[in-house]
Design a protein around this motif. Structure first.
Motif, mmCIF file in Angstrom:
data_model
loop_
_atom_site.group_PDB
_atom_site.id
_atom_site.type_symbol
_atom_site.label_atom_id
_atom_site.label_comp_id
_atom_site.label_asym_id
_atom_site.label_seq_id
_atom_site.Cartn_x
_atom_site.Cartn_y
_atom_site.Cartn_z
ATOM 1 N N ALA A 66 -10.205 8.289 -45.057
ATOM 2 C CA ALA A 66 -10.836 9.153 -44.046
ATOM 3 C C ALA A 66 -10.960 8.396 -42.721
ATOM 4 O O ALA A 66 -10.668 8.943 -41.652
ATOM 5 C CB ALA A 66 -12.220 9.595 -44.529
ATOM 6 N N SER A 67 -11.358 7.122 -42.808
ATOM 7 C CA SER A 67 -11.545 6.362 -41.563
ATOM 8 C C SER A 67 -10.196 6.174 -40.857
ATOM 9 O O SER A 67 -10.126 6.199 -39.635
ATOM 10 C CB SER A 67 -12.244 5.021 -41.842
ATOM 11 N N LEU A 68 -9.110 6.021 -41.630
ATOM 12 C CA LEU A 68 -7.784 5.860 -41.002
ATOM 13 C C LEU A 68 -7.307 7.169 -40.375
ATOM 14 O O LEU A 68 -6.671 7.165 -39.310
ATOM 15 C CB LEU A 68 -6.760 5.352 -42.029
ATOM 16 N N HIS A 70 -9.177 9.388 -39.030
ATOM 17 C CA HIS A 70 -9.893 9.514 -37.757
ATOM 18 C C HIS A 70 -9.394 8.468 -36.759
ATOM 19 O O HIS A 70 -9.206 8.763 -35.579
ATOM 20 C CB HIS A 70 -11.399 9.365 -37.981
ATOM 21 N N ASP A 71 -9.155 7.256 -37.260
ATOM 22 C CA ASP A 71 -8.702 6.171 -36.375
ATOM 23 C C ASP A 71 -7.353 6.509 -35.720
ATOM 24 O O ASP A 71 -7.136 6.204 -34.543
ATOM 25 C CB ASP A 71 -8.588 4.863 -37.172
ATOM 26 N N ASP A 72 -6.453 7.143 -36.481
ATOM 27 C CA ASP A 72 -5.140 7.467 -35.907
ATOM 28 C C ASP A 72 -5.249 8.506 -34.795
ATOM 29 O O ASP A 72 -4.442 8.507 -33.862
ATOM 30 C CB ASP A 72 -4.174 7.935 -37.013
ATOM 31 N N ILE A 74 -8.035 8.706 -32.858
ATOM 32 C CA ILE A 74 -8.676 7.935 -31.776
ATOM 33 C C ILE A 74 -7.650 7.036 -31.063
ATOM 34 O O ILE A 74 -7.610 6.954 -29.842
ATOM 35 C CB ILE A 74 -9.857 7.099 -32.347
ATOM 36 N N ASP A 75 -6.785 6.376 -31.870
ATOM 37 C CA ASP A 75 -5.781 5.456 -31.303
ATOM 38 C C ASP A 75 -4.492 6.162 -30.892
ATOM 39 O O ASP A 75 -3.558 5.513 -30.418
ATOM 40 C CB ASP A 75 -5.415 4.361 -32.341
ATOM 41 N N ASN A 76 -4.416 7.466 -31.154
ATOM 42 C CA ASN A 76 -3.204 8.217 -30.831
ATOM 43 C C ASN A 76 -1.975 7.622 -31.530
ATOM 44 O O ASN A 76 -0.908 7.482 -30.918
ATOM 45 C CB ASN A 76 -3.008 8.163 -29.314
ATOM 46 N N THR A 79 2.312 6.617 -36.359
ATOM 47 C CA THR A 79 2.718 6.191 -37.703
ATOM 48 C C THR A 79 1.540 5.584 -38.458
ATOM 49 O O THR A 79 0.606 5.041 -37.867
ATOM 50 C CB THR A 79 3.836 5.112 -37.659
ATOM 51 N N ARG A 80 1.604 5.704 -39.763
ATOM 52 C CA ARG A 80 0.615 5.083 -40.646
ATOM 53 C C ARG A 80 1.341 4.720 -41.931
ATOM 54 O O ARG A 80 2.020 5.542 -42.507
ATOM 55 C CB ARG A 80 -0.534 6.065 -40.896
ATOM 56 N N ARG A 81 1.200 3.479 -42.341
ATOM 57 C CA ARG A 81 1.839 2.988 -43.558
ATOM 58 C C ARG A 81 3.344 3.335 -43.582
ATOM 59 O O ARG A 81 3.867 3.828 -44.587
ATOM 60 C CB ARG A 81 1.135 3.555 -44.803
ATOM 61 N N GLY A 131 -18.336 -0.215 -35.629
ATOM 62 C CA GLY A 131 -17.224 -1.100 -35.254
ATOM 63 C C GLY A 131 -16.172 -0.332 -34.468
ATOM 64 O O GLY A 131 -15.650 -0.823 -33.467
ATOM 65 N N GLU A 132 -15.871 0.870 -34.917
ATOM 66 C CA GLU A 132 -14.831 1.668 -34.247
ATOM 67 C C GLU A 132 -15.256 2.036 -32.827
ATOM 68 O O GLU A 132 -14.474 1.931 -31.889
ATOM 69 C CB GLU A 132 -14.560 2.931 -35.077
ATOM 70 N N ILE A 133 -16.498 2.451 -32.683
ATOM 71 C CA ILE A 133 -16.944 2.880 -31.348
ATOM 72 C C ILE A 133 -17.007 1.677 -30.393
ATOM 73 O O ILE A 133 -16.650 1.784 -29.216
ATOM 74 C CB ILE A 133 -18.283 3.671 -31.429
ATOM 75 N N ASN A 155 -17.711 -5.361 -38.418
ATOM 76 C CA ASN A 155 -18.120 -3.980 -38.697
ATOM 77 C C ASN A 155 -16.922 -3.096 -39.047
ATOM 78 O O ASN A 155 -16.937 -2.376 -40.033
ATOM 79 C CB ASN A 155 -18.859 -3.390 -37.487
ATOM 80 N N LYS A 156 -15.889 -3.177 -38.229
ATOM 81 C CA LYS A 156 -14.746 -2.260 -38.368
ATOM 82 C C LYS A 156 -13.958 -2.496 -39.655
ATOM 83 O O LYS A 156 -13.525 -1.557 -40.310
ATOM 84 C CB LYS A 156 -13.829 -2.414 -37.144
ATOM 85 N N THR A 157 -13.758 -3.746 -40.019
ATOM 86 C CA THR A 157 -12.853 -4.050 -41.138
ATOM 87 C C THR A 157 -13.520 -4.786 -42.291
ATOM 88 O O THR A 157 -13.357 -4.399 -43.452
ATOM 89 C CB THR A 157 -11.663 -4.900 -40.629
ATOM 90 N N GLY A 217 -5.521 -1.959 -24.629
ATOM 91 C CA GLY A 217 -6.775 -2.467 -24.068
ATOM 92 C C GLY A 217 -7.528 -3.404 -25.000
ATOM 93 O O GLY A 217 -8.582 -3.928 -24.634
ATOM 94 N N LYS A 218 -6.982 -3.610 -26.208
ATOM 95 C CA LYS A 218 -7.703 -4.458 -27.174
ATOM 96 C C LYS A 218 -7.406 -5.935 -26.921
ATOM 97 O O LYS A 218 -6.296 -6.398 -27.152
ATOM 98 C CB LYS A 218 -7.298 -4.079 -28.610
ATOM 99 N N THR A 219 -8.400 -6.649 -26.432
ATOM 100 C CA THR A 219 -8.205 -8.086 -26.214
ATOM 101 C C THR A 219 -8.685 -8.814 -27.471
ATOM 102 O O THR A 219 -9.864 -9.134 -27.612
ATOM 103 C CB THR A 219 -8.970 -8.573 -24.967
HETATM 104 C C1 FPP Z 1 -8.422 0.647 -38.139
HETATM 105 O O1 FPP Z 1 -8.466 -0.269 -37.105
HETATM 106 C C2 FPP Z 1 -9.756 1.333 -38.264
HETATM 107 C C3 FPP Z 1 -10.759 1.010 -39.111
HETATM 108 C C4 FPP Z 1 -10.610 -0.112 -40.059
HETATM 109 C C5 FPP Z 1 -12.067 1.745 -39.148
HETATM 110 C C6 FPP Z 1 -12.073 3.105 -38.543
HETATM 111 C C7 FPP Z 1 -13.429 3.737 -38.683
HETATM 112 C C8 FPP Z 1 -13.778 4.977 -38.248
HETATM 113 C C9 FPP Z 1 -12.812 5.901 -37.574
HETATM 114 C C10 FPP Z 1 -15.189 5.464 -38.446
HETATM 115 C C11 FPP Z 1 -15.518 5.855 -39.882
HETATM 116 C C12 FPP Z 1 -15.159 7.236 -40.195
HETATM 117 C C13 FPP Z 1 -15.196 7.812 -41.454
HETATM 118 C C14 FPP Z 1 -14.836 9.228 -41.602
HETATM 119 C C15 FPP Z 1 -15.565 7.074 -42.666
HETATM 120 P P1 FPP Z 1 -7.203 -0.580 -36.180
HETATM 121 O O2 FPP Z 1 -6.968 0.590 -35.298
HETATM 122 O O3 FPP Z 1 -7.482 -1.889 -35.533
HETATM 123 O O4 FPP Z 1 -6.051 -0.799 -37.224
HETATM 124 P P2 FPP Z 1 -4.686 -0.015 -37.458
HETATM 125 O O5 FPP Z 1 -3.658 -0.820 -36.754
HETATM 126 O O6 FPP Z 1 -4.509 -0.006 -38.963
HETATM 127 O O7 FPP Z 1 -4.828 1.367 -36.902
#
Ligand code: FPP
Ligand code: MG
Length: 300
Positions: A66-68, A70-72, A74-76, A79-81, A131-133, A155-157, A217-219
């Motif tokens: 679920a977090s991934l 949403h993260d995809d 947010i990060d636009n 691809t995933r996996r 962590g995400e925010i 927090n995030k990971t 923008g991620k430093t």
């Molecule tokens: C990937 O980071 C993102 C996470 C590990 C956490 C994301 C958390 C949320 C969106 C909030 C929680 C939401 C729910 C529904 C439980 P990354 O972007 O650095 O890594 P990536 O390269 O794998 O995308």
């Protein structure tokens, strides 16, 4: 282990089937299962393969998924996996709503467990979200504060990996503090290695252009170390590249200076420190040691 992970995958599928919606089940089936690191840890720490263990693995994997999703959004990310992301194929709305379903279904299941487990899992979801925010907020400007970065990646990971290890210990009456710390160090090493690979791995290996983090923008830690090493003019120049499209010259300047400054080496050293700290906590488990070692050898 393969057999265990298949059981977890089947249990996740059974939970989604309970929703009685074929379309959602098809979407679930279309998502690659990934390495299932959190389930591997749960199994290696808890050892006994009980139905509670399979259930908790499924809960944690669904929350992670679920977090991934949403993260995809947010990060636009397209691809995933190694496959097109759900948002790329079906749009952001579907990805967010599917994430909500996985997340809430996981929490319905979690309600069956004791308070200590519920509070640890729920607490780490709050940390994930925090962590995400912070990650998104930090990417608005050039962040050169290492502690803020470290807190954010915790927090995030690391928090969910820490929790997976802790609940594995709770289920098997092992020392929770030891395994919780193991998961913490493993999670920190995991994210730092990911951040280094974004710079040093080829775009083919990454499935996206190298240095995407910086362009977004991620430093991450190598850039923070580089910033502190540069003189004032260098600092201003580095900041001027932040969040910009990188020309081949910019890319070469960054790579040369990330190497010369020792930014990459110091980031690797920090990842090694966390991996070694994890290993020192589980001296009697070759499999848990192997996970921490493999993580470091991923690409460097
Ligand atoms: C990937 O980071 C993102 C996470 C590990 C956490 C994301 C958390 C949320 C969106 C909030 C929680 C939401 C729910 C529904 C439980 P990354 O972007 O650095 O890594 P990536 O390269 O794998 O995308
Ligand atoms: Mg992302």
């Amino acid at each position: 282990m393969k057999n265990y992970l298949e059981k977890v995958q089947n249990h996740m599928m059974a939970l989604i089937k309970e929703l009685g919606d074929d379309h959602i089940l098809r979407l679930f089936k279309s998502i690659e299962s990934g390495k299932m690191v959190r389930s591997r840890l749960l199994k290696l720490i808890a050892e006994n393969e009980t139905s509670d263990l399979i259930s908790l693995s499924s809960i944690i994997e669904l929350i992670h998924l679920a977090s991934l999703l949403h993260d995809d959004v947010i990060d636009n990310s397209d691809t995933r996996r190694g496959k097109p992301s759900i948002n790329a194929t079906y749009g952001s709305k579907v990805s967010i709503m599917l994430g909500d379903i996985f997340y809430s279904k996981a929490f319905s299941e979690l309600g069956k467990f004791d308070y200590e487990i519920v509070s640890r899992v729920a607490g780490s979801v709050t940390k994930l979200s925090l962590g995400e925010i912070v990650d998104v907020r930090l990417s608005e400007h050039f962040n050169h504060d290492e502690n803020i970065y470290l807190n954010m990646i915790y927090n995030k990971t690391a928090s969910l990996i820490e929790t997976a290890s802790a609940v594995g210990a709770i289920l098997s009456n092992k020392d929770v503090e030891t395994y919780s710390k193991y998961g913490y160090h493993l999670g920190m090493a995991f994210q730092i290695v990911d951040d280094i690979l974004d710079i040093v791995a080829s775009s083919e290996e990454l499935g996206k252009p190298a240095m995407s983090d910086f362009v977004e923008g991620k430093t991450t830690i190598p850039y923070i170390k580089l910033w502190h090493w540069l003189d004032n003019n260098g600092k201003r120049y580095l900041e001027s590249l932040h969040k910009k499209h990188l020309t081949p010259d910019d890319y070469n300047w960054l790579l040369k200076n990330l190497e010369e400054s020792g930014g990459i080496r110091q980031a690797k050293d920090l990842a090694k420190f966390h991996s070694k700290s994890a290993i020192n906590l589980v001296k009697d488990s070759p499999e848990l040691i192997e996970i921490a070692e493999k993580l470091l050898s991923r690409g460097f």
